[in-house]
Motif scaffolding. Structure first.
Motif, mmCIF file in Angstrom:
data_model
loop_
_atom_site.group_PDB
_atom_site.id
_atom_site.type_symbol
_atom_site.label_atom_id
_atom_site.label_comp_id
_atom_site.label_asym_id
_atom_site.label_seq_id
_atom_site.Cartn_x
_atom_site.Cartn_y
_atom_site.Cartn_z
ATOM 1 N N PRO A 30 -2.983 12.829 -7.480
ATOM 2 C CA PRO A 30 -1.862 12.407 -8.320
ATOM 3 C C PRO A 30 -0.867 13.539 -8.544
ATOM 4 O O PRO A 30 -1.251 14.653 -8.863
ATOM 5 C CB PRO A 30 -2.503 11.991 -9.635
ATOM 6 C CG PRO A 30 -3.965 12.096 -9.459
ATOM 7 C CD PRO A 30 -4.255 12.748 -8.153
ATOM 8 N N LYS A 31 0.380 13.214 -8.329
ATOM 9 C CA LYS A 31 1.486 14.129 -8.608
ATOM 10 C C LYS A 31 1.380 15.459 -7.870
ATOM 11 O O LYS A 31 1.789 16.501 -8.370
ATOM 12 C CB LYS A 31 1.642 14.334 -10.104
ATOM 13 C CG LYS A 31 1.849 13.017 -10.833
ATOM 14 C CD LYS A 31 2.397 13.196 -12.205
ATOM 15 C CE LYS A 31 2.577 11.902 -12.959
ATOM 16 N NZ LYS A 31 3.116 10.775 -12.250
ATOM 17 N N THR A 32 0.859 15.423 -6.633
ATOM 18 C CA THR A 32 0.773 16.638 -5.810
ATOM 19 C C THR A 32 1.812 16.640 -4.705
ATOM 20 O O THR A 32 1.857 17.569 -3.901
ATOM 21 C CB THR A 32 -0.625 16.789 -5.185
ATOM 22 O OG1 THR A 32 -0.933 15.610 -4.444
ATOM 23 C CG2 THR A 32 -1.680 17.051 -6.240
ATOM 24 N N GLY A 86 0.788 -1.227 0.000
ATOM 25 C CA GLY A 86 0.000 0.000 0.000
ATOM 26 C C GLY A 86 0.819 1.276 0.000
ATOM 27 O O GLY A 86 0.539 2.198 -0.775
ATOM 28 N N LEU A 87 1.827 1.356 0.875
ATOM 29 C CA LEU A 87 2.625 2.587 0.947
ATOM 30 C C LEU A 87 3.403 2.873 -0.336
ATOM 31 O O LEU A 87 3.363 4.011 -0.817
ATOM 32 C CB LEU A 87 3.565 2.556 2.149
ATOM 33 C CG LEU A 87 2.915 2.893 3.492
ATOM 34 C CD1 LEU A 87 3.926 2.783 4.620
ATOM 35 C CD2 LEU A 87 2.300 4.274 3.477
ATOM 36 N N PRO A 88 4.099 1.897 -0.917
ATOM 37 C CA PRO A 88 4.795 2.224 -2.173
ATOM 38 C C PRO A 88 3.839 2.613 -3.294
ATOM 39 O O PRO A 88 4.136 3.496 -4.095
ATOM 40 C CB PRO A 88 5.559 0.955 -2.535
ATOM 41 C CG PRO A 88 5.402 0.024 -1.421
ATOM 42 C CD PRO A 88 4.417 0.575 -0.450
ATOM 43 N N ALA A 89 2.674 1.977 -3.339
ATOM 44 C CA ALA A 89 1.690 2.330 -4.379
ATOM 45 C C ALA A 89 1.197 3.757 -4.171
ATOM 46 O O ALA A 89 1.048 4.520 -5.132
ATOM 47 C CB ALA A 89 0.534 1.331 -4.362
ATOM 48 N N LEU A 90 0.961 4.147 -2.927
ATOM 49 C CA LEU A 90 0.546 5.522 -2.635
ATOM 50 C C LEU A 90 1.665 6.492 -3.015
ATOM 51 O O LEU A 90 1.402 7.535 -3.629
ATOM 52 C CB LEU A 90 0.194 5.683 -1.157
ATOM 53 C CG LEU A 90 -0.152 7.104 -0.719
ATOM 54 C CD1 LEU A 90 -1.439 7.585 -1.400
ATOM 55 C CD2 LEU A 90 -0.277 7.184 0.797
ATOM 56 N N ALA A 91 2.903 6.158 -2.689
ATOM 57 C CA ALA A 91 4.038 7.027 -3.030
ATOM 58 C C ALA A 91 4.137 7.228 -4.539
ATOM 59 O O ALA A 91 4.350 8.341 -5.014
ATOM 60 C CB ALA A 91 5.339 6.437 -2.479
ATOM 61 N N ARG A 92 3.969 6.153 -5.300
ATOM 62 C CA ARG A 92 4.017 6.271 -6.772
ATOM 63 C C ARG A 92 2.881 7.168 -7.273
ATOM 64 O O ARG A 92 3.064 7.965 -8.196
ATOM 65 C CB ARG A 92 3.934 4.894 -7.421
ATOM 66 C CG ARG A 92 5.221 4.102 -7.289
ATOM 67 C CD ARG A 92 5.204 2.838 -8.142
ATOM 68 N NE ARG A 92 4.197 1.878 -7.740
ATOM 69 C CZ ARG A 92 4.374 0.946 -6.798
ATOM 70 N NH1 ARG A 92 5.520 0.844 -6.160
ATOM 71 N NH2 ARG A 92 3.409 0.108 -6.509
ATOM 72 N N TYR A 93 1.707 7.043 -6.678
ATOM 73 C CA TYR A 93 0.541 7.835 -7.081
ATOM 74 C C TYR A 93 0.766 9.327 -6.817
ATOM 75 O O TYR A 93 0.453 10.169 -7.650
ATOM 76 C CB TYR A 93 -0.680 7.327 -6.316
ATOM 77 C CG TYR A 93 -1.942 8.112 -6.526
ATOM 78 C CD1 TYR A 93 -2.697 7.961 -7.680
ATOM 79 C CD2 TYR A 93 -2.391 9.004 -5.554
ATOM 80 C CE1 TYR A 93 -3.870 8.672 -7.863
ATOM 81 C CE2 TYR A 93 -3.562 9.712 -5.730
ATOM 82 C CZ TYR A 93 -4.294 9.553 -6.877
ATOM 83 O OH TYR A 93 -5.451 10.266 -7.061
ATOM 84 N N LEU A 94 1.316 9.635 -5.651
ATOM 85 C CA LEU A 94 1.492 11.031 -5.255
ATOM 86 C C LEU A 94 2.718 11.686 -5.889
ATOM 87 O O LEU A 94 2.775 12.897 -6.019
ATOM 88 C CB LEU A 94 1.633 11.136 -3.730
ATOM 89 C CG LEU A 94 0.433 10.721 -2.900
ATOM 90 C CD1 LEU A 94 0.786 10.757 -1.421
ATOM 91 C CD2 LEU A 94 -0.763 11.606 -3.193
ATOM 92 N N ASN A 95 3.704 10.886 -6.275
ATOM 93 C CA ASN A 95 5.002 11.382 -6.700
ATOM 94 C C ASN A 95 4.907 12.270 -7.940
ATOM 95 O O ASN A 95 4.553 11.816 -9.018
ATOM 96 C CB ASN A 95 5.937 10.204 -6.967
ATOM 97 C CG ASN A 95 7.345 10.622 -7.283
ATOM 98 O OD1 ASN A 95 7.760 11.732 -6.962
ATOM 99 N ND2 ASN A 95 8.092 9.730 -7.906
ATOM 100 N N GLY A 96 5.290 13.524 -7.756
ATOM 101 C CA GLY A 96 5.287 14.466 -8.866
ATOM 102 C C GLY A 96 6.658 14.683 -9.462
ATOM 103 O O GLY A 96 6.846 15.524 -10.318
#
Length: 155
Positions: A144-146, A98-108
């Motif tokens: 996403p990307k924020t 879950g955490l790596p998937a969230l990091a990939r989603y948020l990563n700008g």
């Protein structure tokens, strides 16, 4: 392994050592959370304990939240979005995947976060601001990307 057994599984010696190393990295970087959101699993609680103490006699609010146990990225995002805007820095202690998937989603940032995080990974993000001088992006607008990857520590 049953959920009850998994929740009770302790951190390994390597995990304890990594937590202490990450805590030292956080102190050196001046990373002091206002809020700690932690899964109820014993190993995540022990990880958090290994990160202590934070600098400047910090006393962050600590919440052990059952919904964070093996949470999917959308559940983690929903929890972050529910954070009051008065909170500036959050430490989220949880699980793969879950955490790596969230990091990939948020990563700008154009830095790939393709794999699951290894044991003891610490990723720090800055949340994008709408107007840098005046107002930070509200937690409820996190998407996403924020968030901008600032540091990434493994090993």
């Amino acid at each position: 392994m049953s959920t009850k057994a998994d929740l009770a599984r302790p951190l390994t010696d390597t995990g304890h050592r990594m937590a202490r190393q990450r805590g030292e990295s956080m102190r050196k970087a001046g990373l002091i959370p206002d809020l700690v959101l932690c899964s109820p699993a014993m190993r995540t609680r022990q990880t958090y304990a290994g990160l202590l103490p934070f600098g400047n006699n910090a006393r962050p609010e600590i919440r052990i939240e059952p919904t964070l146990y093996l949470a999917a990225p959308d559940e983690l995002l929903a929890r972050l979005r529910a954070t009051p805007d008065s909170v500036h820095t959050i430490l989220l202690v949880g699980h793969n995947p879950g955490l790596p998937a969230l990091a990939r989603y948020l990563n700008g940032v154009e830095v790939a976060l393709e794999s699951d995080f290894e044991l003891g990974t610490l990723a720090t993000f800055n949340v994008e601001v709408e107007e840098r001088e005046t107002i930070a992006l509200a937690w409820k607008s996190l998407g996403p990307k924020t968030a901008w990857l600032e540091s990434f520590s493994q090993n």
